[in-house]
Write an enzyme that holds these catalytic residues in place. Structure first.
Site, PDB file in Angstrom:
ATOM      1  N   TYR A  35      46.776  31.229  30.660  1.00 11.73           N
ATOM      2  CA  TYR A  35      47.414  31.213  31.980  1.00 11.73           C
ATOM      3  C   TYR A  35      47.672  29.777  32.436  1.00 11.73           C
ATOM      4  O   TYR A  35      48.804  29.406  32.747  1.00 11.73           O
ATOM      5  CB  TYR A  35      46.513  31.945  32.973  1.00 11.73           C
ATOM      6  CG  TYR A  35      47.086  32.074  34.362  1.00 11.73           C
ATOM      7  CD1 TYR A  35      48.126  32.964  34.624  1.00 11.73           C
ATOM      8  CD2 TYR A  35      46.577  31.331  35.424  1.00 11.73           C
ATOM      9  CE1 TYR A  35      48.648  33.106  35.910  1.00 11.73           C
ATOM     10  CE2 TYR A  35      47.089  31.469  36.711  1.00 11.73           C
ATOM     11  CZ  TYR A  35      48.118  32.355  36.949  1.00 11.73           C
ATOM     12  OH  TYR A  35      48.633  32.487  38.216  1.00 11.73           O
TER      13      TYR A  35
ATOM     14  N   VAL B   4      38.615  37.854  43.937  1.00  9.71           N
ATOM     15  CA  VAL B   4      37.415  37.944  44.769  1.00  9.71           C
ATOM     16  C   VAL B   4      37.653  38.728  46.062  1.00  9.71           C
ATOM     17  O   VAL B   4      36.817  39.548  46.455  1.00  9.71           O
ATOM     18  CB  VAL B   4      36.808  36.536  45.005  1.00  9.71           C
ATOM     19  CG1 VAL B   4      37.731  35.641  45.781  1.00  9.71           C
ATOM     20  CG2 VAL B   4      35.478  36.647  45.688  1.00  9.71           C
TER      21      VAL B   4
ATOM     22  N   ARG C  46      36.441  28.559  47.881  1.00  8.95           N
ATOM     23  CA  ARG C  46      37.856  28.840  47.650  1.00  8.95           C
ATOM     24  C   ARG C  46      38.558  28.778  49.010  1.00  8.95           C
ATOM     25  O   ARG C  46      37.919  28.941  50.057  1.00  8.95           O
ATOM     26  CB  ARG C  46      38.072  30.248  47.073  1.00  8.95           C
ATOM     27  CG  ARG C  46      37.552  30.450  45.665  1.00  8.95           C
ATOM     28  CD  ARG C  46      38.396  29.702  44.626  1.00  8.95           C
ATOM     29  NE  ARG C  46      37.946  30.000  43.273  1.00  8.95           N
ATOM     30  CZ  ARG C  46      36.926  29.429  42.658  1.00  8.95           C
ATOM     31  NH1 ARG C  46      36.224  28.486  43.283  1.00  8.95           N
ATOM     32  NH2 ARG C  46      36.599  29.756  41.431  1.00  8.95           N
TER      33      ARG C  46
HETATM   34  N1  LIG Z   1      48.296  35.828  44.023  1.00  9.49           N
HETATM   35  C1  LIG Z   1      47.871  34.598  43.856  1.00  9.49           C
HETATM   36  O1  LIG Z   1      46.863  34.208  44.450  1.00  9.49           O
HETATM   37  C2  LIG Z   1      48.617  33.621  42.989  1.00  9.49           C
HETATM   38  C3  LIG Z   1      48.112  32.318  42.881  1.00  9.49           C
HETATM   39  C4  LIG Z   1      48.792  31.417  42.089  1.00  9.49           C
HETATM   40  C5  LIG Z   1      49.955  31.775  41.437  1.00  9.49           C
HETATM   41  N2  LIG Z   1      50.426  33.046  41.559  1.00  9.49           N
HETATM   42  C6  LIG Z   1      51.641  33.376  40.817  1.00  9.49           C
HETATM   43  O2  LIG Z   1      52.501  34.190  41.577  1.00  9.49           O
HETATM   44  C7  LIG Z   1      53.126  35.149  40.740  1.00  9.49           C
HETATM   45  C8  LIG Z   1      52.891  36.541  41.263  1.00  9.49           C
HETATM   46  O3  LIG Z   1      51.495  36.796  41.290  1.00  9.49           O
HETATM   47  P1  LIG Z   1      50.897  38.142  41.896  1.00  9.49           P
HETATM   48  O4  LIG Z   1      49.610  37.804  42.532  1.00  9.49           O
HETATM   49  O5  LIG Z   1      51.920  38.852  42.681  1.00  9.49           O
HETATM   50  O6  LIG Z   1      50.539  38.924  40.546  1.00  9.49           O
HETATM   51  P2  LIG Z   1      50.959  40.391  40.074  1.00  9.49           P
HETATM   52  O7  LIG Z   1      50.260  40.626  38.782  1.00  9.49           O
HETATM   53  O8  LIG Z   1      50.737  41.372  41.165  1.00  9.49           O
HETATM   54  O9  LIG Z   1      52.515  40.254  39.851  1.00  9.49           O
HETATM   55  C9  LIG Z   1      53.102  39.817  38.657  1.00  9.49           C
HETATM   56  C10 LIG Z   1      54.279  40.730  38.370  1.00  9.49           C
HETATM   57  O10 LIG Z   1      54.917  40.273  37.174  1.00  9.49           O
HETATM   58  C11 LIG Z   1      55.174  41.406  36.352  1.00  9.49           C
HETATM   59  N3  LIG Z   1      55.232  40.943  34.964  1.00  9.49           N
HETATM   60  C12 LIG Z   1      54.217  40.483  34.189  1.00  9.49           C
HETATM   61  N4  LIG Z   1      54.676  40.137  32.973  1.00  9.49           N
HETATM   62  C13 LIG Z   1      56.013  40.383  32.987  1.00  9.49           C
HETATM   63  C14 LIG Z   1      57.031  40.243  32.027  1.00  9.49           C
HETATM   64  N5  LIG Z   1      56.784  39.777  30.800  1.00  9.49           N
HETATM   65  N6  LIG Z   1      58.298  40.608  32.359  1.00  9.49           N
HETATM   66  C15 LIG Z   1      58.571  41.104  33.601  1.00  9.49           C
HETATM   67  N7  LIG Z   1      57.632  41.255  34.549  1.00  9.49           N
HETATM   68  C16 LIG Z   1      56.364  40.903  34.245  1.00  9.49           C
HETATM   69  C17 LIG Z   1      54.026  42.347  36.620  1.00  9.49           C
HETATM   70  O11 LIG Z   1      54.288  43.691  36.241  1.00  9.49           O
HETATM   71  C18 LIG Z   1      53.852  42.186  38.123  1.00  9.49           C
HETATM   72  O12 LIG Z   1      54.682  43.050  38.846  1.00  9.49           O
HETATM   73  C19 LIG Z   1      52.590  34.933  39.325  1.00  9.49           C
HETATM   74  O13 LIG Z   1      53.496  34.150  38.597  1.00  9.49           O
HETATM   75  C20 LIG Z   1      51.319  34.172  39.567  1.00  9.49           C
HETATM   76  O14 LIG Z   1      50.999  33.335  38.477  1.00  9.49           O
HETATM   77  C21 LIG Z   1      49.772  33.968  42.309  1.00  9.49           C
END
Ligand SMILES: NC(=O)c1ccc[n+]([C@@H]2O[C@H](COP(=O)([O-])OP(=O)(O)OC[C@H]3O[C@@H](n4cnc5c(N)ncnc54)[C@H](O)[C@@H]3O)[C@@H](O)[C@H]2O)c1
Length: 313
Positions: free
Chosen positions: A144, A186, A210
């Site tokens: 990641y 968490v 955090r």
């Molecule tokens: N939520 C957080 O605290 C947080 C923190 C830092 C970064 N992010 C980033 O924000 C983005 C969204 O995170 P989230 O919390 O909504 O996570 P999430 O897992 O709920 O959403 C990710 C989405 O991407 C889709 N996905 C995964 N692999 C895929 C692929 N190969 N092709 C198409 N779709 C795909 C999943 O089905 C899901 O709907 C991510 O890129 C994550 O790295 C989130």
């Protein structure tokens, strides 16, 4: 009105972004392979003439005509991104290449949802954007962390080499309704455990801190960043600088849910950062953004959501 693509649009953050963009009158294409996202997160948008859903894996090229791309596709919680680490790296790296290629072809502005994980287990506190990070390249979180770092590299190489209009946001821990109930993050963990009156698991002594950003604040920051001038590609931190220990978070969740759960301690997982807190001065200066929702208010909304989602109402 713009034609906007949101990858990962059926996920936690993506679905809230879709809501905001459709409400603002944009023509939205949501792309997702439903790896961690769900149709339930976006079902309320079906039937809206400005909302379109396409099942697609971003590790394969996509040919569509759009003005803007928000690239969010990637599992975000350790439980999910470690389940298939090779696919996680592919999603970040091949996904970035495919979406950047698309942006280049159709001359779209493209925003990358990067992460505070690019800072790894940081030596400086709070983290500023020009800190390069301390990341283990071969650990269990590397698929990641390094995937996201490589995606940032690709974004900046497309910016320098092809003059692409890029935006990179580094998202810090965000929580809110539509988090996956069993993703091991968490806030959702504590809330689900508390609502079920199960033991609340704290890794280590609970003194690690955090900062938690409520989803509405985060989405506002992302949209504002997308609207900044082309000469500001970022990266920019978006998160809530309010810092809480895991024990403080557990205490708040217990109080707000009225739970009978007991707190139990388990060993810390490998490479778990001890402290993580964003410096958001750049976001404030560049697009006047700072979070508005307090942890207690955000937790109340999230607890309400989980009560309903778990059928505990
Ligand atoms: N939520 C957080 O605290 C947080 C923190 C830092 C970064 N992010 C980033 O924000 C983005 C969204 O995170 P989230 O919390 O909504 O996570 P999430 O897992 O709920 O959403 C990710 C989405 O991407 C889709 N996905 C995964 N692999 C895929 C692929 N190969 N092709 C198409 N779709 C795909 C999943 O089905 C899901 O709907 C991510 O890129 C994550 O790295 C989130």
């Amino acid at each position: 009105m713009s034609k906007i693509l949101v990858t990962g649009g059926a996920g936690f953050l993506g679905s809230h972004l879709c809501d905001r963009l459709v409400a603002a009158g944009h023509d939205l294409l949501c792309v997702d392979n439903f790896y961690t996202g769900s149709k339930a997160n976006i079902a309320h948008l079906y039937g809206n003439p400005y909302f379109e859903l396409q099942r697609h894996d971003v590790t394969f090229p996509l040919y569509v005509e759009v003005d803007q791309i928000y690239n969010l596709a990637c599992p975000a919680s350790p439980v999910h991104y470690q389940a298939d680490p090779v696919q996680t790296t592919k999603t970040s790296v091949h996904g970035a290449i495919n979406m950047l290629g698309l942006a280049k072809r159709v001359k779209a502005r493209i925003l990358q949802a990067s992460t505070s994980e690019v800072y790894g287990d940081p030596e400086i506190h709070p983290q500023v954007e020009d800190y390069w990070g301390r990341v283990n390249p071969i650990g269990v979180r590397s698929c990641y962390d390094e995937g996201k770092r490589c995606a940032e590299t690709l974004f900046f190489d497309y910016y320098r080499q092809h003059h692409l209009d890029i935006k990179v946001v580094r998202i810090f821990n965000t929580y809110g309704p539509r988090m996956h109930p069993s993703d091991g993050r968490v806030v959702s963990n504590f809330i689900v455990q508390a609502l079920r009156n199960e033991e609340i698991t704290i890794y280590g002594n609970g003194q690690q801190t955090r900062s938690f950003c409520y989803v509405d604040d985060l989405i506002e920051g992302m949209i504002r960043m997308m609207g900044t001038a082309a000469d500001f590609p970022g990266p920019v931190n978006i998160g809530n600088p309010g810092e809480f220990t895991m024990l403080e978070l557990a205490e708040k969740v217990l109080r707000l849910t009225g739970s009978r759960s007991k707190v139990v301690h388990r060993p810390l997982p490998p490479d778990d950062p001890r402290q993580r807190q964003p410096d958001i001065s750049l976001a404030k200066a560049k697009f006047g953004w700072e979070p508005k929702v307090s942890l207690e208010d955000g937790l109340r909304q999230t607890i309400d959501y989980f009560r309903k989602a778990l059928g505990l109402n």
